[in-house]
Design a protein around this motif. Structure first.
Motif, PDB file in Angstrom:
ATOM      1  N   GLU A 295       0.819  -1.223   0.000  1.00 46.09           N
ATOM      2  CA  GLU A 295       0.000   0.000   0.000  1.00 46.09           C
ATOM      3  C   GLU A 295       0.844   1.261   0.000  1.00 46.09           C
ATOM      4  N   LYS A 299       0.778   3.922  -3.139  1.00 47.73           N
ATOM      5  CA  LYS A 299       0.348   5.314  -2.999  1.00 47.73           C
ATOM      6  C   LYS A 299       1.439   6.280  -3.443  1.00 47.73           C
ATOM      7  N   LYS A 303       1.305   8.841  -6.588  1.00 48.83           N
ATOM      8  CA  LYS A 303       1.585  10.251  -6.308  1.00 48.83           C
ATOM      9  C   LYS A 303       2.660  10.791  -7.266  1.00 48.83           C
TER      10      LYS A 303
END
Length: 315
Positions: A295, A299, A303
């Protein structure tokens, strides 16, 4: 006996001849795969390197897997692309030995790293209070250094030993080199090196499997006794590692299995598919698995992609 390996100018890679008819298509596919995986690998390494919160053992081991994957990919994809574009179907004996060393080093380091990851997750889940002292960043670097050092010495000895064999042939049924391919071309007595190599490979694979299976069984048992939220998080991490490990082992054993086949009864195309698929899967799936299923990394990758896309838009 005359050392015939000294009078063989180049070795012929039969796999490249098989790919000749669609070489430009294969080149485009290889280029897309290699560039995509390289970019993803570099992003993961940069994220782990620049994010202080990820400077912990698990992410250090993941980073080692990714860097090792780039090392293995660099020993395979660039040469394949150059050969496809140029039409070369040969490789020098020295180049063959170097490629065999790099690819076999990559495979062995991955095996050791997956084993250490299993042990690390076992300590983290089963001994959470003592984990910070049982697995420190300093110990992590030592484990990684020992793995690389041992594999480097072992593969150096093995490849140098292979280079002393007398060769009575010059055709390799593959698109890349392995010491096993060279041993099959030997006209001398290569039984000792063959037995030793098989013994070390079996010892490495079996011991790794035993450690991984033991650690994950114990870890799953403990997961069932902790809170539901902690259990789900721990199992998600374990499944990610197991998925990467099982995929790598299946691909590696898939490549090794082709040497047990009756070469006379199996087409060159089938050998080519096994060799390319096995190595391609093992060198490309780790960044995809960890990049998508972890995770924090997922992310950060999303980003970074959004940031690059935003910078690329005109004002």
């Amino acid at each position: 006996m005359e050392n015939k390996s000294q009078i063989i100018p180049d070795l012929v890679l039969l796999g490249l001849i098989e790919m000749e008819g669609f070489k430009y298509l294969y080149f485009v596919i290889t280029l897309v795969i290699y560039v995509s995986i390289l970019v993803l690998c570099l992003m993961i390494v940069a994220i782990i390197w620049n994010e202080p919160s990820l400077h912990e053992p698990m992410y250090s081991f993941i980073c080692n897997l990714i860097v090792n994957g780039m090392f293995g990919s660099a020993a395979f994809y660039p040469k394949l692309m150059i050969d496809l574009l140029s039409g070369y179907t040969t490789i020098s004996l020295g180049g063959c030995l170097v490629q065999a060393f790099c690819l076999q080093t990559y495979a062995c380091v991955d095996i050791f790293t997956f084993t250490i990851i299993a042990y690390d997750r076992y300590l983290a889940v089963c001994f959470p209070l003592r984990y910070p002292t049982l697995m420190t960043n300093k110990k992590t670097l030592k484990y990684i250094a020992v793995a690389w050092g041992f594999v480097f010495i072992y593969q150096t000895v093995f490849v140098v030993w292979t280079s002393s064999l007398s060769l009575c042939g010059a055709t390799i049924n593959n698109v890349y080199c392995e010491t096993m391919s060279l041993m099959k071309l030997s006209c001398g007595n290569s039984s000792l090196i063959n037995i030793l190599g098989s013994f070390m490979t079996i010892l490495m694979v079996v011991s790794s499997l035993l450690v991984v299976v033991y650690c994950y069984i114990r870890t799953f048992v403990i997961c069932l006794k902790i809170s539901k939220e902690a259990c789900q998080k721990a199992i998600h991490t374990l499944v990610t590692h197991l998925l990467a490990f099982s995929t790598f082992m299946a691909a590696t054993l898939f490549v090794g299995f082709r040497y047990r086949l009756n070469i006379g009864g199996v087409s060159s195309n089938f050998h080519l598919v096994i060799a390319v698929t096995g190595l391609g899967v093992s060198t490309t799936l780790n960044p995809l698995i960890y990049g998508l299923r972890t995770e924090v990394l997922r992310k950060q990758i999303i980003k970074k992609i959004h940031m690059y896309l935003k910078l690329g838009k005109p004002d």
